[in-house]
Scaffold this active site. Structure first.
Site, mmCIF file in Angstrom:
data_model
loop_
_atom_site.group_PDB
_atom_site.id
_atom_site.type_symbol
_atom_site.label_atom_id
_atom_site.label_comp_id
_atom_site.label_asym_id
_atom_site.label_seq_id
_atom_site.Cartn_x
_atom_site.Cartn_y
_atom_site.Cartn_z
ATOM 1 N N GLU A 1 40.067 48.178 43.872
ATOM 2 C CA GLU A 1 39.075 48.841 44.089
ATOM 3 C C GLU A 1 39.165 49.220 45.982
ATOM 4 O O GLU A 1 40.228 48.615 46.187
ATOM 5 C CB GLU A 1 37.695 48.177 44.123
ATOM 6 N N HIS B 1 40.172 45.970 57.708
ATOM 7 C CA HIS B 1 40.071 45.410 58.988
ATOM 8 C C HIS B 1 41.446 45.867 59.738
ATOM 9 O O HIS B 1 42.452 46.426 59.235
ATOM 10 C CB HIS B 1 40.004 43.790 59.164
#
Length: 301
Positions: A208, A246
């Protein structure tokens, strides 16, 4: 990996709502749930399962335990996992979600030092269809077979298992690595496990958007995996321009030539395609791709 019908399993947090619900379901499926652990509930029997206050007490009474399924509250999960490791348990399935990130960092350092396999957190766990259930998978969706199913999502794992079952394609294992930001075992780790598993003929990887785990998996498949792999990526219609990975993952992806669009559905799909891995457009297409890989007859549309 030691996930067999003979494996001894305990449930930590058995007196919690999730434990009370799923421990008897695991046992009814054939899992050898030998004990539950919930501080303050020692000496009780729940659904025919003896309960101990401490993992140490369970091990002292029952001998070596192979796996623990943790269903405690988030802030108790680290202590539960460390207690299990200290008692010699080397397979931990973390169903609990929302575990504090620093707790997970502490746990993973200890797991690496002790060669402990951690699945999750925020995972439905593992199912070996027809043999054992370690977690909360809806077992009626699964049937024994040779398709290894690994996923980041919980509900998508169930949906795809049902699609495979309806198409007459059984599964050798269903495992979700977990949906939290920091998880234990990775796609490459499970790809290697299934590549070496004699019961698995083809692997279905369900990813995903967000992070770089699918791009890393695609690179690993191209370099190290011999068995055929089929991929599916959820989240294609999510709005663009929203950074979900991140900073470290973005930098790593550029160094590894995974692309600057790391985390998007396009980035992940392109990574699989570069590795010559078929990518399904929707879950219902997966059985057809699996049958092609296995050279089984497929129905014409």
């Amino acid at each position: 990996m030691n996930f067999t019908p003979g494996s001894k399993v305990i449930v930590q947090g058995i007196a919690e709502p999730l434990g009370l619900t799923y421990a008897p379901l695991m046992k009814a499926y054939g899992t050898q749930v030998v004990a539950g652990v919930s501080p303050g509930h020692g000496g009780q029997m729940l659904y025919g399962i003896p309960v101990f206050d401490l993992v140490e007490a369970a091990v002292a009474n029952l001998g070596t335990i192979d796996t623990t399924v943790i269903l405690t509250q988030p802030y108790a999960a680290l202590d539960a996992a460390l207690e299990a490791i200290a008692s010699g348990i080397r397979q931990i399935v973390l169903i609990t979600d929302g575990i504090p990130p620093l707790d997970m960092i502490c746990l993973l350092r200890k797991a690496e030092a002790t060669e402990t396999l951690v699945v999750g957190p925020n995972s439905p766990g593992i199912i070996i269809p027809g043999q054992m259930l370690l977690g909360i998978h809806p077992s009626e969706f699964y049937t024994p077979g040779s398709v290894g199913l690994i996923s980041r999502s919980g509900t998508l794992t169930y949906e795809i298992a049902l699609e495979l079952t309806r198409a007459g394609l059984g599964q050798s294992i269903g495992v979700s690595i977990g949906g939290d930001a920091i998880v234990g075992s990775s796609f490459p780790q499970w790809l290697q496990i299934l590549d070496e598993d004699e019961n698995t003929e083809v692997i279905v990887l369900v990813g995903e958007i967000g992070g770089d785990s699918e791009e890393a998996a695609a690179h690993y498949i191209a370099e190290a995996i011999d068995k055929p792999v089929i991929a599916y990526v959820a989240g294609r219609t999510a709005p663009r321009g929203r950074r979900m990975g991140h900073a470290g993952a973005i930098v790593d992806s550029q160094i590894a030539e995974l692309g600057t669009d790391i985390g998007t559905a396009d980035s992940k799909i392109n990574a699989f395609q570069r590795a010559k891995i078929p990518v399904a457009d929707r879950p219902s297409q997966i059985p057809t791709l699996v049958k092609k890989m296995l050279k089984l007859p497929t129905k014409k549309a």
